[in-house]
Design an enzyme around this catalytic site. Structure first.
Site, PDB file in Angstrom:
ATOM      1  N   GLU B 318      55.256  33.293  -3.259  1.00 42.09           N
ATOM      2  CA  GLU B 318      55.586  32.229  -4.223  1.00 42.09           C
ATOM      3  C   GLU B 318      56.089  31.346  -3.338  1.00 42.09           C
ATOM      4  O   GLU B 318      56.853  30.442  -3.818  1.00 42.09           O
ATOM      5  CB  GLU B 318      55.977  32.630  -5.384  1.00 42.09           C
ATOM      6  CG  GLU B 318      55.445  33.755  -6.153  1.00 42.09           C
ATOM      7  CD  GLU B 318      56.042  34.178  -7.534  1.00 42.09           C
ATOM      8  OE1 GLU B 318      55.228  33.853  -8.596  1.00 42.09           O
ATOM      9  OE2 GLU B 318      57.191  34.601  -7.533  1.00 42.09           O
ATOM     10  N   CYS B 411      56.685  34.088 -17.489  1.00 40.88           N
ATOM     11  CA  CYS B 411      57.709  32.934 -17.516  1.00 40.88           C
ATOM     12  C   CYS B 411      57.562  31.460 -17.546  1.00 40.88           C
ATOM     13  O   CYS B 411      58.153  30.744 -18.169  1.00 40.88           O
ATOM     14  CB  CYS B 411      58.403  33.164 -16.035  1.00 40.88           C
ATOM     15  SG  CYS B 411      57.141  32.925 -14.730  1.00 40.88           S
TER      16      CYS B 411
END
Lengths: 651, 651
Positions: B318, B411
C-alpha cells in the site's frame, strides 16, 4: 566428406518419444564454441555454477536437508517450503554443464553432484517422500497444504535434475531417488487414490513427461496428464479467508486449461503448467489440448508480453495482470518467468514447427533472461523492470531493482544456470525433410536426417553483426534435403548467399527454406539487417504510449544513468526524426554496440505543486541537443546504481 | 440584523487551543442544508451510518469485543489485530452525525452509541488497556509487536471517537474510556518508561493532540510529539527476515520526519503521521516541523498525487511509490488515504492560511473520497483506480475494482462515514481580519469575528453550476472585515458581484479578498467558469503520456463502458481539436453533468501475435466519429460492471 553422428537422439532437456506428435524433433546436437553465447556460457560455467554449493550451504538449504537426513541438529533455516528446489535446480544446471563436450569439469562439479545426491538420498524417506520443510517442520502435514506446500513442485525439480544427470552422464543414483519419489506421488495422487489434487505451483507435470521419456514408464505420462486435467476446477481454493489470499486464477485453478482464453495468475506457475501441457499434447497428440496451448501462447504474446520477452506485470501475487497491463516501472518480469517462457516456447516450436515460437525464445534469451544475471555471473535480478526512475527507492527486498548476491527465495539464479547450461539444445531441430537452425551461435551442429547424416560449422558475430555463415562439413550428396534458417520476426531486409551466389530461398512462415542436393563444403551466408530501429507499442499498452524503444537485431536497448551525466533520465525526450548511430564499444560492458540517438531535456508545464495542467499548456525544451546513448538491456545494472529506461518519450 | 452566535469555538474534528500557531482557526459554524453535499450527506446519514452496527456484528467485530469483555464464548473472528478500530471509527462517524443540528437521530444512533460504549467499557482492562485481538488471542504479547500490532492505532481511533462524542453531545462515558487508555499508553511509552517505541501505523499522534485540546492535559501533546520524534530511527525494523517484509520506509521509520524529502511507504500511515505532525507543529509552533510538513505536502502533490487526489501508487505494501509513479490501472488510491489527505490538508490550510491546501481538499472530496462509496451509500471501493481495462479480471479480494458490500479489512467505509458526517467543519474558517469560505455548499455559516458576529446564508448549485451566492444575514455594520472566497486553482475565469455590481477583489495566493464595511443583506455572488476542459499530466507521469483527462469544475470525469456500447474502452481515441459539450442529465446517476467529446476507435499496428511494431507503423482509424461520454468520476461503478478510464489517449 560426411562424419559420423554420435548422438542420434536428443541429449538436452527434451527427448521426444518416437510416437510424439511433433513437427520438429530436438535431435540435432549443437555445440556453441565461440561468440556471444560462448562468452555468457563460460561465465555461467566458471562463475555462476561453481558458486552454487557454497551459497546453498550458507543460505541453509543443505543444512535443512541434513536435518531431514538426521545428519545434523538445529533449527530449520528459512521459512519457505520449497528450499530443496534450489538444490535440485542447481544439480540440473551442473548436469547439463557436464553434458557439454567442451567441459572437462575444471570446477569439480562431479564431486559436488555426488555429495548432494548422497544428501538427498539420506534425506529421502523409505516411502520415497522427500521435502525437508515438511519432514523437519511440519511432519504431520504432508500433502495437506497443496496450495502453498510446493511438495510436487520440489518433486518436479528433483526429477528434472535426475533426468539431466542420467541423460548427460548415465549416472543413475539421482534418478533412483527421483523415481522413488515419483512412484510415491503416483501411488498417492489420482482418481480413487489418497489425494485427488494438484500442486499450487505447477512444475511436476513437465518433469513427469520427461521422466516417462527417460524411463519408458507410461504411468508418469498418465500422471502428468491427470495433473493438467485437474487444474481449473477450484481444488485449491479452500479454507482461506476472502480478501487476503489470491483467487483460484493464481494457481491456474479458475478455469480448465482447455477452456482458458488467456494466461493468468502467477506467471511462473502458468508457464510451467503450459510447458507440461505442451509436453502432454505432444506425446498424446490430443487436439483440444494442442489448440489450447496455441491459443494461450498467441494471447500471451499479443497482450501480456513486454518488449524484452518479460512476463508477469504485477508484483502482488507475481501475477500476469490484465491484457495490455505492461508497466515499465513496476512490472515484475521475474527472471524465472523468462526462463519458463523459453522452455515453453521451445516445446511449442517443436510441436508446431512455426518460427514465431523461436522468435520469442530469441528475444527472451537476449533480453528477459540474460538481464537476470550480471556480466560477471555473480549478481542477480529477481525482477526485471523496463524502467527505474531517478527517484527510485531501494527497499532491499528480493524484488529490488538493484542486483543482489543471492535471494532469500533463490529460485532465479539456478534457473538461469540450468538454462544457459542447456542452451545448445534450443538451437536446432530436425524433421523428415531436413535441418532447422533456430538460434544463431558460433559452433557446430550435427544430425541424422532421413537423407543421411549432416554436420555443419557455424560462424557468426551475431548479435554484434548480422552475418551468419554456415559451412556444411558433412552431408549426403545425392539425396536432397532442406536447410531451414529462422528469419527473425524483427528482420526487415536480409540476403542469403550460397557459395557467394545470391539466392532467393522459399520464405515460409518465418523460415528461409533452402531445399536442394547439398555437398560437403557448401557455404551458406545469411546476412541480417542490423541497423538500429525505433519501435512503438500497440496503443493499448497505455504504459508506454508516446514513447519509442531502441532495438538492434534481437537486442532491446535502454538508457542508463551512467551514460547521461548532468541530469537524470526522467525528463529526457528523443527526437525520432534524427537518425540512429550504432557504435561498437569494445571496452564497454564486455564489448557492446551502443546506439546513439538525438534528444533533449524538457521542462514540465503547470504550477510547481501540481503536476497537471491544461492540455494546451505544453512543456518546453530546457536543454540543447543531447546525445542519448542506449546500451543493450541485458547489460544494464552492471555499473553504478542509477536510473534506466527502455521506453523513451517522443515529446 | 445580526443573529447570535451559538458556537464560539470549534465543534468539529479540530479545536485549536488559543495559543496555537495557526493562520486560520476552524471557528466558523457551518451547516450544509441543500445541494450536492447535502444529498451525499443524507445518504451517509440514512444509509451508510445506520448499517454500521449490523455489519460490525456480522463481521465479528462486536463478538470479538464481547469475547474480550468475557460476555460471550467462542473463537476470535478475523485474523487482524485492528478490528476494534472499525467500531470506534463508526462511533466517531455517529458522533459527528449527532452533532449536525439537522439530525434528530431518526435511525437511533444514540442507543447504538450507548450500547457500543458499554461494550468497550466492559472489554477495557483495569489498566486501561483495550484491544480485543491481544486480549483474546495474544494476551501475553501486548506492546511487543509494535510494527504490526496496531494497538496504539486502535487507541487513536478510540480517542477520536470519544472526543467527537464529547464535543458534539457532552457525553463523557466514552471519553473516560479513552482517557484511561491514553493514560495507560502515557505511563507505558516514553523515554525511561517500559517501552521506547512507536506504533507501526500512525494515528494516535493526531488523536492525542485532540485529546489534549479537549481535556487540557499537556501530557497528551507531549506524548504525541514524542511519537512524532521517534519515527525515522529504525525502531520498528527488527526481527524480520530480509526479503519478505517491507523496509523501514513502510512505517515512516527510515528517516526522521524533519529530514524527509518526500512522502513514502504506506500511504495512510504516512498521511496520519503528517496530520499528527501538523497538529503538533500547530500547537507548539516549532519551525522545523512546520517546514517539514510544508515541504512534504508540496513534494507529495507535485510527484505522487493522482488527478483525483488519490494517493498511494502501489498495491504491494500500500505504498506511495516513487515520484511520478502514478499508474491509472494498478494504482492503489485507498479510500482511507483520500480521507487522510483531506484531514491533513485541512490542518495545513489552517496552519498556513494558504488556499492550495483547500484546493486539494476540494479535489479529493469530490473525486478520491466520494468514489469510495456508491451513490446509494451501501457499497464501497477500497482501492480507486483511474482505469479498468476491457479485460479486467476480478479476483474478489478487498482490493477489487468492483464495489463491495463490506471488507474483511473494513477500514474504509467508516472512514468515509466519519468524514462526510464532519464535512461542514472543513468549509469555513476565521482569522483576525475576517471569514474564509473554503468549500462551497448551500447552507449557512456563522462566526464570531474580532469585528463582531457574522452570519451568512449560502446558495449554490455547485458543482453542477458555478454560481455561489452568499447573503450576509448578520454582520457588524461599522467595523470593516474581510470576506475571503477561495478561488479554485482549476479556475480560469470568474466574476464577483456585490449586490449586482461587478467587483474586482484582491487576489491573494488563491483567495479572493473582499475587505470592506459590510451591512446585513449584502449579496455576494462568485461565478466560476464551469466550462469542461482537457487536462494533461506532467510528462514525467509516464503512465498517462499522450492522454488527456476531462475535468469540469472540481470534478474529474471518466468514460464508462455503460455509455459506450458497440465496443470496449481500450481502443478509444479522443480528438482534442473538437469542442466539449456539457449536458445536464437529471435522470442519470442521481443527476450529473456529462461531458461529451468527439473521438473514434483505432486499430493497432503490427502483427496479431506481437504488440510491438516499427515506430513509423502507426495505427489507423477503425471507426467513424464517435461521441465519448464522460461522467463524473465519483459516480463511476454505479451501473453494470465494465471498463472505465479517466485518461483518454489522444492518438
Amino acid at each position: 566428406m560426411s562424419s559420423p553422428v554420435s548422438q542420434p537422439s536428443a541429449t538436452g532437456p527434451l527427448r521426444l518419444t518416437p510416437q510424439a506428435s511433433a513437427a520438429l524433433r530436438p535431435e540435432a546436437a549443437t555445440r556453441i564454441t565461440g561468440g556471444f553465447w560462448a562468452e555468457r556460457r563460460l561465465v555461467n560455467e566458471r562463475a555462476s555454477i561453481p558458486q552454487g554449493p557454497a551459497l546453498l550451504e550458507s543460505a541453509g538449504n543443505l543444512h535443512n536437508l541434513a536435518l531431514a537426513a538426521g545428519k545434523t541438529e538445529g533449527e530449520y533455516r528459512g521459512d519457505l517450503p520449497f528450499l530443496d528446489s534450489d538444490v535440485t535446480k542447481w544439480l540440473e544446471a551442473a548436469a547439463w554443464q557436464l553434458g557439454d563436450p567442451s567441459t572437462d569439469d575444471p570446477t569439480g562439479l562431479r564431486s559436488h553432484i555426488e555429495e548432494l545426491t548422497a544428501l538427498l538420498a539420506a534425506a529421502q524417506e523409505d516411502s520415497g517422500y522427500l521435502n525437508s520443510w515438511f519432514q523437519v517442520v511440519k511432519p504431520d502435514q504432508r500433502f495437506q497444504d497443496l496450495r502453498w506446500g510446493h511438495e510436487l513442485y520440489c518433486a518436479g525439480h528433483l526429477i528434472q535434475a535426475a533426468v539431466a544427470l542420467h541423460r548427460t552422464t548415465g549416472v543413475k543414483s539421482l534418478l533412483r531417488i527421483a523415481v522413488r519419489f515419483a512412484d510415491h506421488v503416483d501411488a498417492t495422487f489420482g482418481p480413487g487414490k489418497a489425494v485427488d489434487g494438484i500442486c499450487g505451483h505447477a512444475e511436476i507435470e513437465t518433469a513427469l513427461v520427461e521422466l516417462y521419456r527417460e524411463t519408458g514408464e507410461h504411468r508418469y505420462l498418465d500422471l502428468a496428464r491427470y495433473f493438467i486435467d485437474r487444474h481449473g476446477h477450484g481444488l485449491l481454493n479452500t479454507g482461506e479467508q476472502h480478501g487476503t489470499a489470491p483467487g483460484p486464477a493464481y494457481c491456474q485453478d479458475r478455469v480448465p486449461l482447455r477452456k482458458a482464453r488467456n494466461v493468468e495468475g502467477h506467471a511462473v506457475r502458468q508457464l510451467y503448467l503450459l510447458a507440461g501441457a505442451t509436453d502432454v499434447a505432444t506425446e498424446t497428440g490430443e487436439g483440444e489440448l494442442r489448440e489450447a496451448v496455441v491459443r494461450l501462447w498467441d494471447a500471451m504474446t499479443a497482450t501480456k508480453t513486454h518488449l524484452t520477452g518479460g512476463l508477469g506485470a504485477r508484483h502482488e501475487w507475481e501475477d500476469f495482470g490484465d491484457p495490455y497491463e505492461l508497466p515499465s516501472d513496476r512490472t515484475y518480469c521475474e527472471t524465472c518467468a523468462a526462463v519458463a517462457s523459453v522452455q515453453w516456447s521451445w516445446r511449442m516450436a517443436l510441436m508446431t514447427g512455426r518460427a514465431r515460437y523461436s522468435d520469442l525464445v530469441e528475444r527472451t534469451l537476449y533480453n528477459g533472461v540474460l538481464a537476470g544475471v550480471s556480466l560477471d555471473g555473480e549478481r542477480w535480478l529477481y525482477v526485471n523492470p523496463l524502467q527505474v526512475r531517478d527517484g527510485y527507492t531501494d527497499e532491499g527486498t528480493d524484488q529490488t531493482s538493484r542486483r543482489t548476491r543471492w535471494f532469500r527465495c533463490a529460485c532465479c539464479p539456478p534457473n538461469v544456470m540450468r538454462l544457459l547450461a542447456s542452451l545448445p539444445d534450443y538451437c536446432a531441430s530436425t524433421d523428415a525433410t531436413g535441418l532447422q537452425i533456430h538460434q544463431y551461435a558460433t559452433g557446430s551442429v550435427s544430425a541424422q536426417l532421413a537423407a543421411g547424416p549432416v554436420t555443419a560449422d557455424i560462424t557468426t558475430g551475431y548479435p554484434v553483426d548480422g552475418r551468419i555463415a554456415l559451412t556444411l562439413t558433412g552431408t549426403p550428396d545425392s539425396t536432397p534435403w532442406t536447410l531451414s534458417l529462422r528469419l527473425p520476426h524483427w528482420s526487415r531486409t536480409y540476403s542469403v548467399l550460397v557459395d557467394g551466389e545470391p539466392t532467393e530461398p522459399l520464405v515460409e512462415d518465418g523460415w528461409l527454406r533452402l531445399h536442394r542436393t547439398w555437398s560437403p563444403g557448401r557455404h551458406i551466408v545469411l546476412e541480417l539487417d542490423m541497423e538500429a530501429r525505433l519501435t512503438r507499442a500497440d496503443p493499448r499498452v497505455d504504459a508506454v504510449r508516446g514513447s519509442v524503444a531502441i532495438e538492434r537485431g534481437p537486442l532491446v536497448h535502454c538508457l542508463e544513468q551512467a551514460d547521461h551525466p548532468g541530469g537524470g533520465l526522467d525528463d529526457l525526450v528523443i527526437d525520432t526524426e534524427r537518425s540512429l548511430r550504432s557504435v561498437f564499444r569494445p571496452e564497454l560492458l564486455g564489448g557492446v554496440v551502443t546506439v546513439e540517438a538525438t534528444g533533449h531535456r524538457g521542462t514540465p508545464p503547470g504550477e510547481s505543486w501540481w503536476p497537471y495542467a491544461p492540455h494546451d499548456d505544453t512543456r518546453t525544451t530546457a536543454s540543447g541537443e543531447l546525445t542519448l546513448t542506449a546500451v543493450p538491456y541485458y547489460a544494464w545494472a552492471n555499473r553504478e546504481d542509477g536510473a534506466m529506461r527502455v521506453w523513451i518519450p517522443t515529446g
